[in-house]
Structure formats: C-alpha cells, structure tokens
Design an enzyme around this catalytic site. Structure first.
Site: not given
Length: 223
Positions: A75, A96, A152, A154
């Site tokens: 993850r 999550q 986004d 990232r």
C-alpha cells in the site's frame, strides 16, 4: 483529465538513503519501521532543476521473498493529517490506512509506504485553503486548480525506489488509483494485481469519492 503527467524513465531512477530501521509493534501486528530520504526534481516548481527533499516511512511485515513466489501486498498511502490523525469524515484516508494495515497483517507479509504528500501533494496549509473553497461549492479537483496546483500533485518515484531497495520487483498493489499502478510499472516494477482498497464511506465523503471516480479515474463505486 490525467491526475499526474507521465514521468520519464530517468525521473524514476532516484538515489535514496535509508536513515532508520527499528522494531515497530502495532495493534495490527508486528512490523519494522524504516525511514527513507531522497532528493527529487522539483517538477512542480518554477525551477524544474532544483531538487526538493522528500521523505517516507515503510512499515514492513514478514518475509517479502516468499518461498511460494507470492507477490507481497503493498500500500502506498499519502499522509492525511486531517483524516489519519483527526478522523475527518471529508475523506476516506484513515479508513483506507487501517484497512491496508489489517490486510497486510492478515496476509502475513507486505509493505505500507507512508509518504509526506498531504493534500495530494500540495501541502497542509494549501489543503486547508482548498477545504475553504470546497465549502463554497468547488470539488477537490477544482479547488486544487484554483489554488494553482494540478488536480493531483503527487509523484510516486520515491515509493518505487523504496520498493526496489527492499528487493521487491513484483507486488500486489492495494489501491483504487490506476495512476499508482502506472507509475510503478513505469519505474520497472511488476504489479501482478491491483487489490481494491474501497471502504464504506460516510455521507460527508460521498461527493469527494464521486470526484475521485469521475475526474481522477479512481476505481470506486459511486453510492
């Protein structure tokens, strides 16, 4: 609309440094916690040649090189102070995070990489400004863009480098975000399976999840 523009192969090959490795018992099970640092190209800034420091931690459990050849569960989780720490219902981040730790523990082996990428990479204070804009009717993508950021912001080159440093070449990725899959594959890793990380969202997060699906391409169920 693409969440993050494609990175070149060269942008994925970054040197990293492991700065810590310690025992880390948790309520989900026994991990080791590893700290990593890297200098990344400042791709979102005015001077694209100026490196920016980035750090992340990896929670590692079990034997990542299973004798059976099974790919470990991984993850990549972006820091969310408001959700992970304060339990915000505006997002599904804490749920999550806890689901991922529980699933890794149940499988007996895996890695959770926790990146300092608050607000999809824009930082904590801009994220709070984005909250204000969302209160005025904008969705998360519109708010980020009104503040001058990408939808986004990232990049996932640091997690890819961490996984390589751990000897992982093949993995099962716990994510609803196809861009994470694409980023790891661009970095030369094999994503053997995308494992859904969809949680039961509160009513406050319904619009947030709808925007993730419709504008960022996340593979979530719209309730």
């Amino acid at each position: 609309m693409s969440a993050v523009p494609p990175r070149s192969a060269a942008a994925q090959s970054i040197p990293i440094r492991k700065v810590a490795d310690a025992d880390f018992p948790t309520r989900w099970g026994h991990f080791r916690i590893l700290g990593f640092e890297a200098a990344l190209p400042n791709e979102g800034g005015a001077d694209g040649n100026t490196p920016s420091a980035e750090s992340a931690v990896a929670l590692v459990m079990g034997d990542l090189k299973s004798p059976s050849g099974a790919a470990p569960l991984v993850r990549i989780h972006s820091q969310c102070l408001t959700g992970d720490v304060f339990g915000s219902l505006r997002c599904d981040c804490r749920l999550q995070l806890e689901m991922a730790l529980s699933m890794i523990a149940a499988s007996g082996a895996g890695v959770l990489i926790y990146e300092q990428q608050e607000g999809r990479g824009i930082g904590l204070m801009p994220k709070l400004k984005a909250y204000e804009l969302q209160d005025q009717g904008l969705d998360t993508v519109e708010a980020n863009e009104k503040l001058g950021f990408r939808a986004d912001h990232r990049r996932f080159s640091l997690p890819a480098a961490i996984l390589r440093s751990l000897g992982i070449k093949r993995l099962r990725l716990l994510s609803n975000n196809p861009e994470k899959v694409a980023a790891l594959e661009r970095a030369g890793l094999e994503v053997a399976e995308r494992v859904p990380c969809e949680v039961e969202a509160q009513s406050h997060a319904e619009h947030y999840l709808k925007t993730k699906k419709e504008k960022l391409g996340h593979l979530v169920t719209t309730r």
